[in-house]
Write a protein that holds these residues in place. Structure first.
Motif, short mmCIF file in Angstrom:
data_model
loop_
_atom_site.label_atom_id
_atom_site.label_comp_id
_atom_site.label_asym_id
_atom_site.label_seq_id
_atom_site.Cartn_x
_atom_site.Cartn_y
_atom_site.Cartn_z
N VAL A 1 14.55 10.97 0.89
CA VAL A 1 13.52 10.01 0.89
C VAL A 1 13.85 8.71 1.08
O VAL A 1 12.60 7.97 1.26
N ARG A 2 14.90 8.42 0.65
CA ARG A 2 15.16 6.76 0.73
C ARG A 2 16.03 6.39 2.01
O ARG A 2 16.27 5.11 1.99
N PHE A 3 16.33 7.33 2.85
CA PHE A 3 17.20 6.95 3.83
C PHE A 3 16.77 5.86 4.91
O PHE A 3 17.52 5.12 5.24
N VAL B 1 6.99 8.94 6.86
CA VAL B 1 6.69 8.92 5.40
C VAL B 1 6.60 7.41 5.09
O VAL B 1 7.62 6.78 5.38
N PRO B 2 5.68 7.07 3.88
CA PRO B 2 5.83 5.78 3.50
C PRO B 2 7.05 5.49 2.44
O PRO B 2 7.67 6.51 2.18
N LEU B 3 7.35 4.29 2.00
CA LEU B 3 8.67 4.07 1.34
C LEU B 3 7.91 3.26 -0.06
O LEU B 3 8.34 2.12 -0.19
N PRO B 4 7.81 4.26 -1.04
CA PRO B 4 7.02 3.48 -2.20
C PRO B 4 8.41 3.00 -3.17
O PRO B 4 8.08 2.23 -4.15
N ASN B 5 9.72 3.39 -2.80
CA ASN B 5 10.73 3.00 -3.55
C ASN B 5 11.30 1.57 -3.02
O ASN B 5 12.37 1.10 -3.54
N GLN C 1 0.90 -1.12 -0.05
CA GLN C 1 0.02 -0.03 -0.09
C GLN C 1 0.84 1.31 -0.14
O GLN C 1 0.42 2.57 -0.07
N GLU C 2 2.10 1.22 0.25
CA GLU C 2 2.92 2.45 0.24
C GLU C 2 3.08 3.00 -0.95
O GLU C 2 3.24 4.18 -1.07
N VAL C 3 3.04 2.19 -2.11
CA VAL C 3 3.02 2.64 -3.85
C VAL C 3 1.57 3.50 -3.82
O VAL C 3 1.67 4.43 -4.76
N GLU C 4 0.56 3.14 -3.12
CA GLU C 4 -0.87 3.89 -3.37
C GLU C 4 -0.77 5.15 -2.65
O GLU C 4 -1.55 5.91 -2.79
N SER C 5 0.43 5.62 -1.88
CA SER C 5 0.40 6.78 -1.09
C SER C 5 0.94 8.01 -2.03
O SER C 5 0.85 9.05 -1.81
N MET C 6 1.34 7.69 -2.96
CA MET C 6 1.99 8.59 -4.11
C MET C 6 0.74 9.40 -4.65
O MET C 6 -0.40 8.89 -5.16
#
Length: 450
Positions: free
Chosen positions: A195-197, A167-171, A54-59
């Protein structure tokens, strides 16, 4: 033995850090590593994946570029494409899901406390510590990946432009970049984008505490131990040719300062392992473009003497500058420019015949490289996974590879045992919109020697 018991009870990394150089050398001989990557093509035994959630859907369209995406992506489509990748890899290796491994280490109080402190400090939301600490491990693992919405319970939060406290992690499904195994040690990445740390912190904790991932410590701890903005390193820029040769991309994501530190770390590790022969690193200076964020976007190894390449930047007039670093056991370093990457490999005794991404047509080359056509992942010598790029696949066929779809391979697993070179194709039209291919989505943990 006592050392192995200690390793399985707590922090693998602190165990190694506590040892003198002599003791490290002694324990490397005694303790068998459960991780090991000495090439790009050795038969795959263990691999990390993260199935998109679901993190991908947060974008949103507004947040996509900040999260390193060209556009929002469609959840059901990437789930279907990624499921093909996972199904194929499950037939040939042990697949480690990040969420499962994260849940398992969160059962350890020390790992839970340390990871929460690091993540919440970095994301600036320490007030969530009590709430998250009380969660069961499975819920906490999911929350760390999918995020926590900002509570509008104060004027400051009411007026804030933020959507999330955590924050979510869509990557996260691009597993390659946040950590990597080189030899029997781990590189903990320092990500170029903030954003990826958190992804890197999570992967470092999993390698540090998971009992099935014990190795010989950290090769480079860029995640914890360096706050210099000019010191970043990501796994898409590291290609392991053999025990004595790495390819490293100097890119918008990996800096020269980090590569210098990596060279010194490799030298130290080889000394502990008793290796006295020189080693080489070929540094490829990539153009600063969206389509060349990492070296593996223009070059990936497909077989013992074959690689899929983006010809304009590997062999053409626009070819990237390549610098060879030769390092002796006494620390002496020699630097030399070589004409191109293929000739640079030959200069250190490695033949690599190029297979052109997109074939010979410049238009097809550009279009297919943009969609990760040169980004293939090997699960055995001459056995690779690719997206469905028509002209790249035709070039692979001309080079002796048989093309099989993931759907057919899943129905008929015997196809994966073919003696001829093989390309297994997965549906990647939506996955590639995130900016990566099969190599980007996989992090090999253990391979057989070649």
């Amino acid at each position: 033995m006592k050392e192995e018991l200690d390793l399985n009870k707590g922090s693998h990394f602190r165990f190694w850090d506590s040892l003198s150089e002599d003791k490290k050398a002694e324990n490397i001989k005694k303790i068998q590593s459960k991780i090991g990557v000495h090439s790009e093509i050795g038969k795959l035994r263990k691999v990390f994946l993260h199935s998109p959630g679901q993190e991908v859907e947060s974008m949103t369209p507004k947040s996509a570029s900040e999260l390193l995406y060209n556009d929002i992506i469609y959840y059901k489509n990437i789930v279907a494409g990624h499921a093909q990748l996972k199904s194929v890899l499950s037939l040939v290796s042990e697949v480690f899901e990040v969420s499962t491994c994260l849940e398992e280490i969160l059962d350890l109080q020390q790992a839970r406390n340390e990871l929460l402190d690091q993540v919440l400090y970095y994301q600036g939301c320490p007030e969530l510590k009590f709430e998250l600490s009380e969660m069961p491990s499975d819920e906490l693992a999911k929350t760390l990946i999918t995020g926590v919405s900002l509570k509008r319970n104060s004027l400051e939060s009411w007026l804030s432009s933020k959507t999330f406290s955590l924050v979510p992690l869509p990557n996260m499904y691009f597993m390659r970049d946040t950590s990597m195994v080189v030899g029997t040690r781990v590189i903990s990445s320092r990500m170029a984008s903030s954003v990826r740390f958190t992804e890197s912190l999570i992967m470092r904790a999993i390698y540090e505490y998971h009992p099935d991932l014990t190795g010989h410590g950290l090769l480079l701890d860029a995640c914890y131990k360096n706050n210099d903005p000019k010191f970043t390193i990501e796994g898409g820029d590291i290609i392991v040719i053999n025990e004595d040769l790495l390819l490293v991309g100097i890119s918008e994501r990996t800096t020269t300062k980090a590569v210098d530190a990596l060279v010194d770390s490799i030298l130290s590790a080889r000394t502990q392992e008793g290796k006295t022969e020189p080693f080489n690193i070929l540094c490829v200076i990539l153009p600063q473009e969206r389509s060349t964020i990492h070296l593996d976007m223009i070059f990936t190894v497909a077989n013992k003497e074959q690689a899929v390449v983006y010809s304009p930047y590997v062999l053409g007039r626009e070819r990237a500058r390549v610098v060879r670093i030769r390092v002796k056991s006494d620390g002496d370093k020699k630097f030399k420019d070589v004409e191109d990457l293929i000739l640079g490999l030959r200069s250190v005794g490695v033949r690599m015949d190029p297979i052109p991404c997109g074939g010979d047509n410049p238009l097809h080359q550009q279009r297919e490289q943009w969609n990760s056509g040169a980004n293939l992942f090997s699960f055995a010598p001459g056995k690779v996974i690719s997206y469905m790029h028509e002209h790249t696949l035709q070039a692979c066929e001309s080079a002796g590879f048989k093309i099989v779809s993931a759907k057919d391979a899943i129905k008929h697993p015997a196809l994966l045992s073919s003696e001829s070179p093989l390309v297994v194709t997965v549906e990647g039209s939506e996955l590639s919109r995130g900016g990566g291919g099969p190599r980007c989505m996989t992090c090999p943990v253990l391979r057989d020697p070649v």
